[in-house]
Enzyme design. Structure first.
Site, mmCIF file in Angstrom:
data_model
loop_
_atom_site.group_PDB
_atom_site.id
_atom_site.type_symbol
_atom_site.label_atom_id
_atom_site.label_comp_id
_atom_site.label_asym_id
_atom_site.label_seq_id
_atom_site.Cartn_x
_atom_site.Cartn_y
_atom_site.Cartn_z
ATOM 1 N N ASP A 145 -25.347 82.969 -21.846
ATOM 2 C CA ASP A 145 -25.973 83.983 -21.163
ATOM 3 C C ASP A 145 -27.368 83.969 -21.260
ATOM 4 O O ASP A 145 -28.158 84.932 -21.820
ATOM 5 C CB ASP A 145 -25.395 85.182 -21.578
ATOM 6 C CG ASP A 145 -25.747 86.407 -20.830
ATOM 7 O OD1 ASP A 145 -26.332 86.213 -19.740
ATOM 8 O OD2 ASP A 145 -25.749 87.811 -21.310
ATOM 9 N N ASP A 205 -21.954 84.148 -18.053
ATOM 10 C CA ASP A 205 -22.294 85.311 -17.252
ATOM 11 C C ASP A 205 -23.215 84.844 -16.370
ATOM 12 O O ASP A 205 -23.860 84.040 -16.246
ATOM 13 C CB ASP A 205 -22.855 86.238 -18.411
ATOM 14 C CG ASP A 205 -22.755 87.722 -17.881
ATOM 15 O OD1 ASP A 205 -22.471 87.876 -16.680
ATOM 16 O OD2 ASP A 205 -23.650 88.513 -18.557
ATOM 17 N N ASN A 206 -23.213 85.837 -15.419
ATOM 18 C CA ASN A 206 -24.537 85.964 -14.396
ATOM 19 C C ASN A 206 -24.367 84.535 -13.599
ATOM 20 O O ASN A 206 -25.358 84.247 -12.993
ATOM 21 C CB ASN A 206 -25.852 86.077 -14.879
ATOM 22 C CG ASN A 206 -25.821 87.307 -15.573
ATOM 23 O OD1 ASN A 206 -26.104 87.103 -16.923
ATOM 24 N ND2 ASN A 206 -25.967 88.361 -15.098
ATOM 25 N N GLU A 223 -24.558 94.235 -14.192
ATOM 26 C CA GLU A 223 -24.434 95.217 -15.380
ATOM 27 C C GLU A 223 -24.897 96.348 -14.885
ATOM 28 O O GLU A 223 -25.777 96.864 -14.376
ATOM 29 C CB GLU A 223 -25.393 94.865 -16.566
ATOM 30 C CG GLU A 223 -24.933 93.561 -17.319
ATOM 31 C CD GLU A 223 -25.194 92.307 -16.313
ATOM 32 O OE1 GLU A 223 -26.071 92.114 -15.544
ATOM 33 O OE2 GLU A 223 -24.674 91.179 -16.922
ATOM 34 N N LYS A 255 -30.603 80.743 -16.819
ATOM 35 C CA LYS A 255 -29.505 80.198 -15.887
ATOM 36 C C LYS A 255 -29.954 78.645 -15.562
ATOM 37 O O LYS A 255 -28.896 77.919 -15.465
ATOM 38 C CB LYS A 255 -29.401 81.104 -14.598
ATOM 39 C CG LYS A 255 -29.404 82.698 -14.851
ATOM 40 C CD LYS A 255 -28.475 83.204 -15.959
ATOM 41 C CE LYS A 255 -28.537 84.505 -16.239
ATOM 42 N NZ LYS A 255 -28.511 84.741 -17.698
#
Length: 189
Positions: free
Chosen positions: A110, A138-139, A170, A113
């Site tokens: 996380d 995540d993401n 989120e 990216k």
């Protein structure tokens, strides 16, 4: 607004993955303020250890204070660094945290990216994972890690088994996001 932590909805996905795997040695890439590290410490088995790698020294200091205040600072270590620093952080993980061949049970990704796939490749080159190691990212959709997602899709059933969890960015319900939960199957023979 978008918060830079895993949040409640995706945090539940993280919690379930940790509980299922009963990991002993965990790695987090991206501590920010320590929210996900604290979530992880809350559900990881007794005797397990988490090392969180954070690029920002200021963020790492905040995370350490929060983790110490919560009473889990003895189970969670926050290192300032990045896996892409030419080997310095990877060496510290080996010498200071005991990350050796096949020792890593769980990874939560996380951070930057664009670094998801290169950092996974670094972990694989170092042979830190073992068949059954789990990785949660995540993401993957927002802001997005398309190269990482493409890699996992291409490796499906060969070196990885991945579940794509639909979720939201989120603390809101409008923007859709993805969390990838992947089990390492090992290198093909």
């Amino acid at each position: 607004s978008i918060m830079m932590n895993v949040g409640d909805e995706k945090g539940e996905i993280l919690d379930r993955a940790i509980r299922r795997g009963t990991p002993r040695q965990l790695l987090e890439l991206g501590a920010y303020c320590g929210y996900s590290a604290l979530r992880t410490a809350r559900v990881m088995p007794a005797g397990a250890r988490l090392c969180s790698v954070e690029f920002s020294a200021a963020n790492a200091a905040i995370a350490r204070r929060i983790l110490d205040h919560a009473g889990v600072g003895d189970r969670v270590r926050v290192l300032v660094g990045t896996l892409g620093d030419g080997g310095t952080t990877i060496e510290r993980l080996r010498t200071e945290e005991g990350f050796t061949t096949g020792s890593l049970d769980f990874v939560f990704v996380d951070h930057d990216k664009a670094a998801y796939l290169p950092d996974l490749e670094r972990i694989l080159r170092e042979r830190r994972l073992h068949p059954g190691s789990n990785l949660v990212a995540d993401n993957v959709k927002v802001p997005g890690a398309p190269a990482y997602r493409a890699y996992m899709r291409a490796a499906e059933g060969k070196t990885w088994r991945t579940i794509e969890h639909d979720a939201h960015v989120e603390y809101q319900t409008l923007l859709k996001d993805l969390v990838l939960e992947s089990e390492y199957l090992g290198e093909p023979i």
